[in-house]
Design a protein around this motif. Structure first.
Motif, PDB file in Angstrom:
ATOM      1  N   SER A  14     -12.957  -4.901  11.328  1.00  0.00           N
ATOM      2  CA  SER A  14     -11.584  -5.376  11.530  1.00  0.00           C
ATOM      3  C   SER A  14     -10.582  -4.660  10.628  1.00  0.00           C
ATOM      4  CB  SER A  14     -11.506  -6.885  11.279  1.00  0.00           C
ATOM      5  OG  SER A  14     -11.804  -7.171   9.919  1.00  0.00           O
ATOM      6  N   GLY A  15     -11.047  -3.732   9.785  1.00  0.00           N
ATOM      7  CA  GLY A  15     -10.161  -3.066   8.843  1.00  0.00           C
ATOM      8  C   GLY A  15      -9.915  -3.886   7.591  1.00  0.00           C
ATOM      9  N   LYS A  16     -10.833  -4.803   7.285  1.00  0.00           N
ATOM     10  CA  LYS A  16     -10.653  -5.717   6.158  1.00  0.00           C
ATOM     11  C   LYS A  16     -10.596  -4.985   4.819  1.00  0.00           C
ATOM     12  CE  LYS A  16     -14.145  -8.336   5.613  1.00  0.00           C
ATOM     13  NZ  LYS A  16     -14.742  -7.488   4.559  1.00  0.00           N
ATOM     14  N   SER A  17     -11.561  -4.094   4.570  1.00  0.00           N
ATOM     15  CA  SER A  17     -11.604  -3.392   3.285  1.00  0.00           C
ATOM     16  C   SER A  17     -10.438  -2.414   3.138  1.00  0.00           C
ATOM     17  CB  SER A  17     -12.935  -2.648   3.129  1.00  0.00           C
ATOM     18  OG  SER A  17     -14.015  -3.561   3.102  1.00  0.00           O
ATOM     19  N   ALA A 124      -9.314 -19.097  -3.061  1.00  0.00           N
ATOM     20  CA  ALA A 124      -8.173 -18.322  -2.555  1.00  0.00           C
ATOM     21  C   ALA A 124      -6.864 -19.083  -2.673  1.00  0.00           C
ATOM     22  CB  ALA A 124      -8.416 -17.936  -1.098  1.00  0.00           C
ATOM     23  N   ASP A 125      -5.881 -18.449  -3.322  1.00  0.00           N
ATOM     24  CA  ASP A 125      -4.509 -18.923  -3.228  1.00  0.00           C
ATOM     25  C   ASP A 125      -3.890 -18.385  -1.939  1.00  0.00           C
ATOM     26  OD1 ASP A 125      -4.271 -20.227  -5.881  1.00  0.00           O
ATOM     27  OD2 ASP A 125      -4.616 -18.202  -6.620  1.00  0.00           O
ATOM     28  N   THR A 126      -4.223 -17.130  -1.629  1.00  0.00           N
ATOM     29  CA  THR A 126      -3.820 -16.492  -0.371  1.00  0.00           C
ATOM     30  C   THR A 126      -5.079 -15.993   0.323  1.00  0.00           C
ATOM     31  OG1 THR A 126      -1.674 -15.788  -1.261  1.00  0.00           O
ATOM     32  CG2 THR A 126      -2.493 -14.623   0.687  1.00  0.00           C
ATOM     33  N   LEU A 127      -5.247 -16.344   1.583  1.00  0.00           N
ATOM     34  CA  LEU A 127      -6.379 -15.874   2.385  1.00  0.00           C
ATOM     35  C   LEU A 127      -5.851 -14.975   3.491  1.00  0.00           C
ATOM     36  CD1 LEU A 127      -9.330 -15.852   3.390  1.00  0.00           C
ATOM     37  CD2 LEU A 127      -8.834 -17.994   4.611  1.00  0.00           C
ATOM     38  N   VAL A 128      -6.360 -13.746   3.548  1.00  0.00           N
ATOM     39  CA  VAL A 128      -5.950 -12.781   4.562  1.00  0.00           C
ATOM     40  C   VAL A 128      -7.132 -12.521   5.482  1.00  0.00           C
ATOM     41  CG1 VAL A 128      -5.011 -10.490   5.016  1.00  0.00           C
ATOM     42  CG2 VAL A 128      -4.353 -11.714   2.927  1.00  0.00           C
ATOM     43  N   THR A 129      -6.955 -12.783   6.769  1.00  0.00           N
ATOM     44  CA  THR A 129      -8.016 -12.581   7.757  1.00  0.00           C
ATOM     45  C   THR A 129      -7.566 -11.525   8.764  1.00  0.00           C
ATOM     46  OG1 THR A 129      -8.773 -14.871   7.532  1.00  0.00           O
ATOM     47  CG2 THR A 129      -9.486 -13.676   9.493  1.00  0.00           C
ATOM     48  N   PRO A 130      -7.942 -10.258   8.557  1.00  0.00           N
ATOM     49  CA  PRO A 130      -7.618  -9.225   9.558  1.00  0.00           C
ATOM     50  C   PRO A 130      -8.452  -9.462  10.819  1.00  0.00           C
ATOM     51  CG  PRO A 130      -8.147  -8.262   7.410  1.00  0.00           C
ATOM     52  CD  PRO A 130      -8.597  -9.685   7.382  1.00  0.00           C
ATOM     53  N   LEU A 131      -7.829  -9.209  11.956  1.00  0.00           N
ATOM     54  CA  LEU A 131      -8.475  -9.491  13.235  1.00  0.00           C
ATOM     55  C   LEU A 131      -8.138  -8.383  14.211  1.00  0.00           C
ATOM     56  CD1 LEU A 131      -9.989 -12.211  14.089  1.00  0.00           C
ATOM     57  CD2 LEU A 131      -7.912 -12.726  15.366  1.00  0.00           C
ATOM     58  N   LEU A 181      -4.004 -11.451  10.323  1.00  0.00           N
ATOM     59  CA  LEU A 181      -3.373 -10.167  10.642  1.00  0.00           C
ATOM     60  C   LEU A 181      -3.890  -9.644  11.971  1.00  0.00           C
ATOM     61  CD1 LEU A 181      -3.471  -8.151   7.293  1.00  0.00           C
ATOM     62  CD2 LEU A 181      -1.633  -9.572   8.188  1.00  0.00           C
ATOM     63  N   ARG A 182      -2.970  -9.234  12.826  1.00  0.00           N
ATOM     64  CA  ARG A 182      -3.360  -8.619  14.091  1.00  0.00           C
ATOM     65  C   ARG A 182      -3.501  -7.111  13.865  1.00  0.00           C
ATOM     66  NH1 ARG A 182       0.436 -10.627  18.875  1.00  0.00           N
ATOM     67  NH2 ARG A 182      -1.262  -9.683  20.083  1.00  0.00           N
ATOM     68  N   ASN A 183      -4.690  -6.698  13.475  1.00  0.00           N
ATOM     69  CA  ASN A 183      -4.949  -5.285  13.201  1.00  0.00           C
ATOM     70  C   ASN A 183      -5.261  -4.513  14.476  1.00  0.00           C
ATOM     71  OD1 ASN A 183      -4.491  -4.896  10.521  1.00  0.00           O
ATOM     72  ND2 ASN A 183      -6.625  -4.780   9.901  1.00  0.00           N
ATOM     73  N   ARG A 184      -5.081  -3.178  14.376  1.00  0.00           N
ATOM     74  CA  ARG A 184      -5.402  -2.263  15.476  1.00  0.00           C
ATOM     75  C   ARG A 184      -4.684  -2.641  16.769  1.00  0.00           C
ATOM     76  NH1 ARG A 184     -11.851  -1.274  14.086  1.00  0.00           N
ATOM     77  NH2 ARG A 184     -11.431   0.058  12.295  1.00  0.00           N
ATOM     78  N   VAL A 211       0.681 -15.980  11.467  1.00  0.00           N
ATOM     79  CA  VAL A 211       0.296 -14.761  12.172  1.00  0.00           C
ATOM     80  C   VAL A 211       1.226 -13.635  11.733  1.00  0.00           C
ATOM     81  CG1 VAL A 211      -0.073 -13.660  14.413  1.00  0.00           C
ATOM     82  CG2 VAL A 211      -0.468 -16.118  14.147  1.00  0.00           C
ATOM     83  N   ALA A 212       0.638 -12.485  11.408  1.00  0.00           N
ATOM     84  CA  ALA A 212       1.440 -11.340  10.977  1.00  0.00           C
ATOM     85  C   ALA A 212       0.863 -10.064  11.574  1.00  0.00           C
ATOM     86  CB  ALA A 212       1.471 -11.237   9.460  1.00  0.00           C
ATOM     87  N   PRO A 213       1.714  -9.070  11.858  1.00  0.00           N
ATOM     88  CA  PRO A 213       1.190  -7.774  12.315  1.00  0.00           C
ATOM     89  C   PRO A 213       0.524  -7.047  11.164  1.00  0.00           C
ATOM     90  CG  PRO A 213       3.574  -7.668  12.018  1.00  0.00           C
ATOM     91  CD  PRO A 213       3.191  -9.103  11.812  1.00  0.00           C
ATOM     92  N   GLY A 214      -0.623  -6.426  11.442  1.00  0.00           N
ATOM     93  CA  GLY A 214      -1.326  -5.660  10.430  1.00  0.00           C
ATOM     94  C   GLY A 214      -1.122  -4.172  10.623  1.00  0.00           C
TER      95      GLY A 214
END
Length: 269
Positions: A14-17, A124-131, A181-184, A211-214
């Motif tokens: 998902s481009g997480k790293s 986590a104070d902030t959790l980011v989940t790329p998708l 995150l909406r990746n790719r 929801v945010a664009p990645g």
């Protein structure tokens, strides 16, 4: 206390790293003290990214803003309390070591369910989940009716985040700010892209994430990894003229940093 940013997703690719490295480097470039941990003890993509960066700097005798990356420490079993999980102890020791020297700690989780990942989500104070922008990856968050595209219920990963939120509430900690995150994303307005977007917006209201664009799919991200570089480093490495694709990619990094709404962070690169 350091603000902890966890990058979590139980599906690989998902481009997480890559996202984790760009956020960590962006924070370092903005003058913040950044600690880093990689909980994928096998693949270590984030850890390898940092190793490649240090090697590039040594070869080129250059100094680039870099997160203070640490390996998880080994724990003497004799020091564990009764029924204490050794993975919990390793993560706790790593965070405790970084916290006095860090404004932010970024934690990259593996693309699978592990004890370390589960505990990290509760920190986590902030959790980011790329998708990846498809219903294949949407299944990570929720089950969906194939006929109506209506959400039928949360997935196991969403339930894990819910449990992490409950643990934080019981401990009197502030709620997790969860960003998907909406990746790719493809450049074209495809019908499936619109359906995924609508389903994410519907689900976000039900289980509480933003929801945010990645990052758009770009070759440059794959090319930078072996050298440990990010899009923010290009001008420091002798690239005087960025092409339009690279300029657009840098803007995506700026937009992401703004969307994260991290405390004390003013985006100025």
């Amino acid at each position: 206390m350091a603000h902890i940013i966890v990058f979590g997703n139980e599906k690989g690719g998902s481009g997480k790293s890559t996202t984790c490295m760009h956020v960590a480097t962006a924070l370092a470039r903005l003058g913040h003290r950044v600690g880093g941990l990689d909980l994928d003890v096998r693949q270590r993509s984030f850890g390898r990214y940092i190793e490649n960066r240090r090697a590039w700097m040594a070869r080129n005798e250059r100094d680039l803003p870099t997160p203070d990356y640490r390996e998880l420490p080994e724990i003497d079993p004799a020091t564990l309390q009764p029924n204490e999980n050794p993975f919990d102890a390793r993560l706790s020791a790593a965070v405790s070591a970084l916290e006095p020297h860090s404004d932010f700690i970024v934690i990259d989780c593996p693309g699978s369910h592990t004890r370390l990942s589960q505990v990290a989500h509760s920190l986590a104070d902030t959790l980011v989940t790329p998708l990846n922008d498809s219903f294949v990856d949407f299944d990570l968050l929720a089950r969906i009716d194939p006929e109506t595209n209506k959400v039928k219920g949360p997935s196991i990963y969403s339930e894990m985040v819910w449990n992490a939120r409950q643990l934080r509430a019981q401990a009197g900690l502030k709620p997790i700010d969860w960003i998907v995150l909406r990746n790719r994303l493809g450049a074209q307005q495809m019908h499936n892209k619109k359906k995924v977007g609508a389903a994410l917006e519907d689900l976000s209201k039900r289980i509480g994430f933003r929801v945010a664009p990645g990052f758009t799919e770009r070759v440059i991200f794959r090319e930078l990894f072996p050298r440990g570089l990010t899009l923010l480093d290009l001008k420091d490495t002798g690239v005087d003229q960025l092409n339009l694709s690279n300029i657009a990619a840098r803007q995506e990094v700026r937009d992401l940093m703004t969307e994260l709404r991290l405390p004390g962070v003013t985006v100025g690169f």
